[in-house]
Design an enzyme around this catalytic site. Structure first.
Site, PDB file in Angstrom:
ATOM      1  N   LYS A  62       0.788  -1.240   0.000  1.00  0.00           N
ATOM      2  CA  LYS A  62       0.000   0.000   0.000  1.00  0.00           C
ATOM      3  C   LYS A  62       0.822   1.293   0.000  1.00  0.00           C
ATOM      4  O   LYS A  62       0.387   2.328   0.518  1.00  0.00           O
ATOM      5  CB  LYS A  62      -1.021   0.031   1.166  1.00  0.00           C
ATOM      6  CG  LYS A  62      -1.806  -1.213   1.403  1.00  0.00           C
ATOM      7  CD  LYS A  62      -2.265  -1.931   0.166  1.00  0.00           C
ATOM      8  CE  LYS A  62      -3.353  -1.234  -0.598  1.00  0.00           C
ATOM      9  NZ  LYS A  62      -3.716  -2.053  -1.808  1.00  0.00           N
ATOM     10  N   HIS A 123       6.727  -7.416  -2.475  1.00  0.00           N
ATOM     11  CA  HIS A 123       6.618  -6.739  -1.178  1.00  0.00           C
ATOM     12  C   HIS A 123       7.641  -7.322  -0.200  1.00  0.00           C
ATOM     13  O   HIS A 123       7.590  -7.025   1.000  1.00  0.00           O
ATOM     14  CB  HIS A 123       5.222  -6.939  -0.570  1.00  0.00           C
ATOM     15  CG  HIS A 123       4.120  -6.207  -1.275  1.00  0.00           C
ATOM     16  ND1 HIS A 123       4.245  -4.921  -1.749  1.00  0.00           N
ATOM     17  CD2 HIS A 123       2.841  -6.581  -1.564  1.00  0.00           C
ATOM     18  CE1 HIS A 123       3.109  -4.552  -2.308  1.00  0.00           C
ATOM     19  NE2 HIS A 123       2.240  -5.534  -2.214  1.00  0.00           N
ATOM     20  N   SER A 153      -4.222   2.984   4.660  1.00  0.00           N
ATOM     21  CA  SER A 153      -4.507   2.345   3.372  1.00  0.00           C
ATOM     22  C   SER A 153      -4.551   0.822   3.544  1.00  0.00           C
ATOM     23  O   SER A 153      -5.433   0.141   2.990  1.00  0.00           O
ATOM     24  CB  SER A 153      -3.429   2.756   2.352  1.00  0.00           C
ATOM     25  OG  SER A 153      -3.655   2.145   1.112  1.00  0.00           O
ATOM     26  N   THR A 242      -1.365   8.663 -15.390  1.00  0.00           N
ATOM     27  CA  THR A 242      -1.091   8.026 -14.087  1.00  0.00           C
ATOM     28  C   THR A 242      -1.613   8.874 -12.932  1.00  0.00           C
ATOM     29  O   THR A 242      -1.229   8.660 -11.789  1.00  0.00           O
ATOM     30  CB  THR A 242       0.413   7.716 -13.909  1.00  0.00           C
ATOM     31  OG1 THR A 242       1.157   8.930 -14.070  1.00  0.00           O
ATOM     32  CG2 THR A 242       0.887   6.685 -14.909  1.00  0.00           C
TER      33      THR A 242
END
Ligand SMILES: Nc1ncnc2c1ncn2[C@@H]1O[C@H](COP(=O)(O)OS(=O)(=O)O)[C@@H](OP(=O)(O)O)[C@H]1O
Length: 310
Positions: A62, A123, A153, A242
């Site tokens: 996140k 991650h 988040s 974006t």
């Protein structure tokens, strides 16, 4: 490793595996809590060897992963949005360690379908990144986000991500974040691990807040790191494509292709708010003070310039 998934579409495979999809507790790999399917397949993930031309995009969950994945894809394709709509993010830029119950294809399965130079998402904390990335001197972009917005988040994501442990109350969740008990472990160790190695390993270390403040400047940083040279007009186009709004409305970037039994976006959208400072809507004053004191202890050995507002 499960191979059957290769020939099934992702949604068909999810339907086949539906009875195995549930909120499982996390399993530790070398002290880092991970999804159980990742832990079960750890040896094949650890053995993965990239091509020297592959690029790794690494983040604590996140932190802006999808945003940078989209920027990189557009940069590498000269801002051509049609090409960048060829497939969802998950296929254009596979998630190295992700595994689901069979026959859903794993990140390693998807990686086999893409030819180098690939863009690979992870991650994993730095000590768990397969050694081949360093031996082959792959480029690595690391994106970090301030801890307070990051945990907010992640909290909303864990509400809608039906394969992660139940987040419980916000109060409980905050505690788990501070103790490094969420999937992929401690935010503090994660951001520090890459920070300490960034020069030695030629890692481009970026901040979500800098991208919000001046997306053009940060897109140019990525462009230079990738040894690319695009015209000003194309960079302007990439800034636009974006933006949070554009990506939220882009089905190839907003994770709407992931079935509802995994991501239930009626609970919370993947592209939720995309802001800096949303934490002020959730932390009480007491929680903020307690968090700051603990933060000072956990981050005492580094000086990483995080900003909780811009
Ligand atoms: N273009 C753009 N601009 C601003 N913000 C953006 C953008 N794209 C994604 N986001 C926000 O990033 C959060 C998702 O983070 P990740 O992509 O790292 O998620 S994941 O770990 O890969 O699941 C999530 O943050 P929150 O909205 O605060 O929950 C997304 O909304």
């Amino acid at each position: 490793m499960e191979k059957k998934g290769d020939d099934l579409s992702f949604n068909a495979a999810v339907n086949k595996a539906a009875s195995s999809i549930q909120r499982f507790p996390l399993t530790e790999v070398q002290g880092v809590p991970l999804r159980k399917w990742i832990a079960q397949n750890w040896s094949s993930i650890w053995a993965f060897c990239p091509h020297p031309s592959d690029l790794l995009i690494s983040t604590y969950p996140k932190s802006g992963t999808t945003w940078v994945q989209e920027i990189v894809d557009l940069l590498r394709n000269n801002g051509d949005d049609e090409i960048c709509k060829r497939a969802p993010t998950t296929e254009r830029s596979p998630f190295l360690e992700v595994h689901y119950p069979p026959p859903i294809p794993s990140g390693l399965d998807l990686l086999k379908k893409v030819k180098p130079p690939r863009v690979i998402k992870t991650h994993l904390p730095i000590q768990l990144v397969p050694k081949g990335f360093w031996e082959n001197k792959c480029k690595v972009i690391y994106v970090a986000r301030n801890a307070k917005d990051n945990v907010i988040s992640y909290y909303h994501f864990d509400r809608m991500n039906l394969i992660h442990p139940d987040p419980g109350s916000w109060e409980e969740y905050l505690q788990k974040f501070m103790e490094g008990k969420l999937a992929w472990g401690s935010w503090y160790d994660h951001v520090k691990g890459y920070w300490k190695e960034k020069e030695k390993r030629n890692i481009l270390y970026m901040f979500f807040e800098d991208m919000k403040e001046n997306p053009r400047r940060e897109i140019l940083r990525i462009m230079r790191y990738l040894d690319l040279s695009l015209s000003d007009d194309i960079i302007d186009k990439i800034v636009e494509l974006t933006s949070f709004k554009a990506m939220k409305n882009n089905p190839m970037a907003n994770y709407s292709t992931i079935p509802k039994i995994i991501f239930d976006q009626s609970i919370s959208a993947f592209m939720r708010k995309g802001e800096v400072g949303d934490w002020t809507n959730y932390f009480t004053l007491a929680q903020s003070q307690m968090f700051d004191e603990d933060y000072a202890r956990q981050m005492a050995d580094v000086n990483i310039p995080f900003r909780t507002s811009i």
